[in-house]
Write a protein that holds these residues in place. Structure first.
Motif, PDB file in Angstrom:
ATOM      1  N   SER A   1      -6.350  -4.905   1.435  1.00  0.00           N
ATOM      2  CA  SER A   1      -5.895  -3.539   1.725  1.00  0.00           C
ATOM      3  C   SER A   1      -6.828  -2.844   2.723  1.00  0.00           C
ATOM      4  O   SER A   1      -6.371  -2.045   3.541  1.00  0.00           O
ATOM      5  N   LYS A   2      -8.099  -3.183   2.688  1.00  0.00           N
ATOM      6  CA  LYS A   2      -9.041  -2.581   3.637  1.00  0.00           C
ATOM      7  C   LYS A   2      -8.817  -3.131   5.051  1.00  0.00           C
ATOM      8  O   LYS A   2      -8.761  -2.366   6.013  1.00  0.00           O
TER       9      LYS A   2
ATOM     10  N   LYS B   1      -8.560  -5.556  -2.738  1.00  0.00           N
ATOM     11  CA  LYS B   1      -9.366  -4.549  -2.047  1.00  0.00           C
ATOM     12  C   LYS B   1      -9.676  -4.992  -0.617  1.00  0.00           C
ATOM     13  O   LYS B   1      -9.548  -4.209   0.331  1.00  0.00           O
ATOM     14  N   GLU B   2     -10.067  -6.248  -0.463  1.00  0.00           N
ATOM     15  CA  GLU B   2     -10.372  -6.810   0.860  1.00  0.00           C
ATOM     16  C   GLU B   2      -9.134  -6.748   1.765  1.00  0.00           C
ATOM     17  O   GLU B   2      -9.208  -6.289   2.905  1.00  0.00           O
TER      18      GLU B   2
ATOM     19  N   SER C   1      -2.360  -4.616  -4.732  1.00  0.00           N
ATOM     20  CA  SER C   1      -2.839  -5.207  -5.979  1.00  0.00           C
ATOM     21  C   SER C   1      -1.681  -5.610  -6.884  1.00  0.00           C
ATOM     22  O   SER C   1      -1.676  -6.692  -7.469  1.00  0.00           O
TER      23      SER C   1
ATOM     24  N   THR D   1      -9.525 -10.709  -2.335  1.00  0.00           N
ATOM     25  CA  THR D   1      -9.239  -9.637  -3.285  1.00  0.00           C
ATOM     26  C   THR D   1      -8.214  -8.677  -2.679  1.00  0.00           C
ATOM     27  O   THR D   1      -8.064  -8.589  -1.454  1.00  0.00           O
TER      28      THR D   1
ATOM     29  N   PHE E   1      -3.951   0.168  -1.656  1.00  0.00           N
ATOM     30  CA  PHE E   1      -4.567  -0.735  -2.620  1.00  0.00           C
ATOM     31  C   PHE E   1      -3.685  -0.983  -3.839  1.00  0.00           C
ATOM     32  O   PHE E   1      -3.493  -2.127  -4.252  1.00  0.00           O
TER      33      PHE E   1
END
Length: 152
Positions: free
Chosen positions: A33-34, A30-31, A44, A28, A40
């Motif tokens: 970017s973290k 989110k994954e 995305s 994802t 994000f």
């Protein structure tokens, strides 16, 4: 002088992350970017662009995410740049639709700059994403390797 912009960097970060995962595993935005501390929204957006152009497959839902759909050895760096940024031009006079430069009528370097732009595009066209992401020697080629391969 010439820089790869952040959106291209985020796309490469995402592709390398997904390339290193087991086949079929989803990632994802989110994954990614973290893990890599990328913004994000920008991460995305580039992943959405790559999915819209068929480079990634997008699966919706609670357990959704993205996975690489195409063979990265068959996708050139030029393909990726054009997916993210559109057609590339080094200078304003090289835009296909119209010149964005006031000097065009009197410019004496349009021909050499056009030639240079084409050489760079050829280089980008012949550099696969897989080759770029699997550069030996960690993540950074040495200056000597670069000079031997491209400048000699």
């Amino acid at each position: 002088m010439f820089k790869v912009n952040r959106k291209i960097e985020y796309a490469l970060i995402a592709l390398k992350h997904m390339h290193q995962k087991h086949p079929g595993e989803l990632s994802t935005a989110k994954e990614i970017s973290k893990i890599y501390k990328t913004p994000f929204d920008a991460t995305s957006r580039v992943m959405q662009l790559m999915a819209q152009k068929g480079l990634l497959k997008s699966e919706q839902g609670a357990h959704g995410g993205y996975q690489i759909l195409k063979d990265l050895s068959k996708i050139s760096f030029l393909d990726l740049v054009e997916i993210i940024e559109g057609s590339i031009h080094m200078v304003n006079c090289l835009y296909e639709d119209e010149s964005h430069c006031d000097l065009t009528p009197t410019c004496n370097i349009i021909s050499p700059i056009t030639w240079l732009n084409e050489r760079l595009k050829d280089f980008y066209k012949n550099l696969s994403i897989r080759e770029l992401l699997e550069t030996p020697g960690g993540n950074k080629p040495s200056t000597v390797d670069y000079q031997q391969q491209f400048l000699v």
